[in-house]
Design a protein around this motif. Structure first.
Motif, PDB file in Angstrom:
ATOM      1  N   ASP A  35      61.778 -24.032  20.311  1.00 17.84           N
ATOM      2  CA  ASP A  35      60.425 -24.574  20.369  1.00 17.84           C
ATOM      3  C   ASP A  35      60.328 -25.832  21.220  1.00 17.84           C
ATOM      4  O   ASP A  35      59.241 -26.389  21.383  1.00 17.84           O
ATOM      5  CB  ASP A  35      59.873 -24.833  18.963  1.00 17.84           C
ATOM      6  N   LEU A  37      59.907 -26.871  24.610  1.00 18.17           N
ATOM      7  CA  LEU A  37      59.484 -26.124  25.790  1.00 18.17           C
ATOM      8  C   LEU A  37      59.959 -26.766  27.087  1.00 18.17           C
ATOM      9  O   LEU A  37      60.432 -26.087  27.987  1.00 18.17           O
ATOM     10  CB  LEU A  37      57.955 -25.984  25.780  1.00 18.17           C
ATOM     11  N   LEU A 197      63.864 -18.515  32.304  1.00 14.78           N
ATOM     12  CA  LEU A 197      62.733 -19.277  31.792  1.00 14.78           C
ATOM     13  C   LEU A 197      62.384 -20.446  32.711  1.00 14.78           C
ATOM     14  O   LEU A 197      63.223 -20.918  33.487  1.00 14.78           O
ATOM     15  CB  LEU A 197      63.051 -19.818  30.396  1.00 14.78           C
ATOM     16  N   ASN A 201      58.379 -25.517  30.996  1.00 19.72           N
ATOM     17  CA  ASN A 201      57.765 -24.942  29.797  1.00 19.72           C
ATOM     18  C   ASN A 201      58.347 -23.543  29.634  1.00 19.72           C
ATOM     19  O   ASN A 201      58.006 -22.631  30.391  1.00 19.72           O
ATOM     20  CB  ASN A 201      56.245 -24.883  29.935  1.00 19.72           C
ATOM     21  N   ARG A 202      59.234 -23.393  28.663  1.00 20.89           N
ATOM     22  CA  ARG A 202      59.972 -22.140  28.553  1.00 20.89           C
ATOM     23  C   ARG A 202      59.118 -20.971  28.073  1.00 20.89           C
ATOM     24  O   ARG A 202      59.595 -19.841  28.061  1.00 20.89           O
ATOM     25  CB  ARG A 202      61.206 -22.338  27.669  1.00 20.89           C
ATOM     26  N   LYS A 203      57.871 -21.218  27.741  1.00 18.93           N
ATOM     27  CA  LYS A 203      56.953 -20.119  27.452  1.00 18.93           C
ATOM     28  C   LYS A 203      56.324 -19.563  28.727  1.00 18.93           C
ATOM     29  O   LYS A 203      55.613 -18.563  28.684  1.00 18.93           O
ATOM     30  CB  LYS A 203      55.849 -20.576  26.494  1.00 18.93           C
ATOM     31  N   PRO A 467      52.256 -17.426  31.598  1.00 22.59           N
ATOM     32  CA  PRO A 467      53.099 -16.859  30.536  1.00 22.59           C
ATOM     33  C   PRO A 467      53.866 -15.615  30.992  1.00 22.59           C
ATOM     34  O   PRO A 467      53.421 -14.874  31.864  1.00 22.59           O
ATOM     35  CB  PRO A 467      52.084 -16.513  29.433  1.00 22.59           C
ATOM     36  N   HIS A 468      55.008 -15.403  30.371  1.00 19.84           N
ATOM     37  CA  HIS A 468      55.874 -14.270  30.714  1.00 19.84           C
ATOM     38  C   HIS A 468      55.097 -12.950  30.635  1.00 19.84           C
ATOM     39  O   HIS A 468      54.350 -12.699  29.694  1.00 19.84           O
ATOM     40  CB  HIS A 468      57.072 -14.217  29.780  1.00 19.84           C
TER      41      HIS A 468
END
Length: 562
Positions: A35, A37, A197, A201-203, A467-468
């Motif tokens: 969580d 990011l 990622l 921001n890894r989201k 986003p992915h």
């Protein structure tokens, strides 16, 4: 396939295990929870890098690194080890690498140091500099899979031409970076190494197909890297990670010996080019490669020496009275508020320096985008199926996290085309190139300089990193591949939810335009980098770099005023 392995899943798992084993055990760090990011501060906080190694890797100008390396102030071994450590940290938080070969890279760095000590001069223009390579540029003795399980075990018997040239220039190739299966995605996921990622921001996606390069350099785990671009694959990861990059014209940088998908599709070929933490890195790479005459090693490489007069903008008023045109939208999707603001900032910064900025006239970029995508698709499904059939690996049909494709999915299958049908598309592309050339020439009546527009400033995408599984619009990049225009990406700002508010709209240019409008959430995108691209004419790489330097300097001056 090894006789002890019965499935493609087992082969992929074994390759991933070998990759993990290549990481020095004392370079494994405590990774932040999922969580967290933004992980860009992990290298400074994890305790692996010494203060000196942080000083090296936090250097924001490749030109400074090259000066220190050439003077022997910093050894190549020290610089390479520092970047390797940071690259391994980046791998642990973003999954950006494929091939890891620490001892080999350090041995090469030692050769550079020994050469400098013995000869009293650097080995070449890129002396001692660690350079990362997209998982396409073959290095002798290493596998190059481009995300295909079928290509595990295919060890290169020689270096790609570009790798040979980089060695001649004194560089230190030190890692290879992740890509999507087939390379034909603007995101990065495959069945061997998994998903890469975005470190901010890894989201959010890191982009693709040079996504590993984007994430790695975005983490300052490499000062300079090589990507490839057939429809935006250098520029999209560069923009999503806040970097500089160059999509050069066809065959200006040698491709021979590098692995690719859809080999033989020569109407709109992929190109290799640099991504970097600084614009000086883009220039240093481009000039170093061209100065070593790639046309003597690659039969397709353009025989064109570095054009210093082009770089000095001799044909562009010597850089004194430039006129830029802004492409505010392409008729398919409107830029989201952060990208619109980036365009406005660029305009104000250039006008503050006395340059003229006009609106780019409309053009049928939609037809051009469709033509380009159909040329790619003419035989692509057969190409993918032939490759994956060797081992039964499925062709990836979506980049979505849940594995469920949407109606806007990028890789929309179409039936293979006959040779005649392909010829008609190539003919249409030529007609569109002529129409675009005529349009560009006609802008001489709008600029007030006596010349047509010097360069176009355009979004790279209608949004910042997305986003992915949602990156389904590459129309702002692929058109320049269709026209074979060089384009240089430069950072402008970051998403600010207090400024980049969502504005009401009741009319949309397309279903994609409406989709991205509804998706946009300024809070979710907070701090995502925003970048633009400067577009020039075919084989005008030097002028594009020179003009981007002017734009970059204008932006720096404008920001310093607050």
């Amino acid at each position: 396939m090894s006789p002890t392995m019965s499935t493609w899943q087992e082969l992929a798992a074994e390759k991933k295990q070998r990759q993990q084993a290549a990481i020095p055990k004392d370079w494994i760090v405590a990774v932040p929870p999922v969580d967290q990011l933004d992980v860009t501060d992990v290298p400074a906080k994890c305790g692996l890098l010494t203060p000196f190694e942080l000083e090296i890797t936090d250097t924001s100008d490749v030109g400074v690194l090259l000066v220190k390396l050439a003077a022997g102030q910093w050894s190549s071994i020290d610089v390479t080890r520092a970047y390797y450590k940071r690259a391994i940290v980046a791998q642990q938080v973003t999954n950006c690498l494929t091939e890891i070969f620490v001892e080999r890279a350090l041995a090469r760095a030692g050769e550079c140091d020994a050469y400098l000590k013995k000869n009293g001069k650097p080995m070449g223009a890129l002396h001692g500099l660690p350079i990362s390579l997209k998982d396409q540029v073959r290095l002798k003795g290493l596998e190059t899979t481009i995300g295909y399980v079928s290509w595990i075990g295919d060890y290169a018997t020689r270096d790609a031409t570009l790798a040979t040239i980089l060695y001649e220039a004194g560089a230190v190739p030190f890692v290879r970076t992740n890509v999507p299966q087939t390379l034909m995605w603007p995101e990065t996921f495959n069945n061997i190494f998994g998903r890469t990622l975005n470190p901010h921001n890894r989201k959010l996606t890191c982009g693709g197909s040079s996504g590993g390069e984007g994430a790695l350099i975005g983490m300052k785990g490499s000062p300079l890297g090589v990507g490839s671009d057939i429809g935006g694959s250098i520029r999209i990861p560069s923009a999503f990670n806040g970097l500089y990059s160059l999509r050069p014209s066809f065959n200006r940088i040698p491709y021979e010996g590098s692995t690719n998908t859809m080999e033989g599709q020569d109407s709109i070929p992929s190109v290799l080019g640099p991504l970097s933490i600084s614009l000086s890195g883009v220039k240093a790479f481009t000039k170093a490669v061209i100065d070593l005459q790639p046309w003597t090693k690659d039969p397709l490489a353009v025989r064109k020496a570095w054009d210093e007069e082009g770089y000095q903008l001799k044909e562009h008023g010597n850089g004194k009275d430039l006129c830029f045109a802004i492409l505010w939208d392409n008729g398919y999707s409107l830029p989201t508020p952060p990208i619109r603001r980036a365009l406005e900032i660029a305009k104000k910064a250039l006008e503050a320096k006395g340059f003229k900025v006009i609106d780019w006239p409309g053009f049928n970029y939609g037809e051009l985008s469709t033509t380009v995508s159909h040329i790619w698709a003419a035989g692509s499904l057969e190409d993918y199926a032939t490759t994956t059939a060797k081992i039964g690996e499925p062709v990836i049909a979506t980049m979505a996290l849940d594995g469920v494709s949407s109606s806007l999915e990028w890789l929309t299958p179409i039936e293979s085309l006959s040779a005649y049908e392909l010829w008609q598309l190539q003919k249409k592309r030529t007609e569109l190139r002529k129409a675009h050339l005529d349009l560009w020439e006609s802008t001489a009546s709008l600029t007030g300089t006596g010349r047509p527009v010097d360069a176009i400033i355009s979004p790279v995408a209608p949004y910042a990193a997305i986003p992915h599984g949602k990156n389904a619009d590459v129309t702002y990049t692929m058109v320049w591949n269709g026209l074979d225009c060089p384009a240089c990406v430069f950072p402008v700002s970051k998403v600010d939810p207090y400024i980049d508010v969502k504005e009401p709209r009741d009319k949309f240019l397309s279903k994609a335009d409406e989709f991205f409008y509804n998706l946009y959430d300024p809070d979710f995108w907070q701090n995502a980098p925003t970048c633009l691209q400067l577009v020039g004419r075919t084989l005008e790489e030097e002028a594009v770099i020179g003009m981007t330097e002017i734009v970059d300097a204008a932006l720096s001056a404008y920001k310093s005023l607050g």
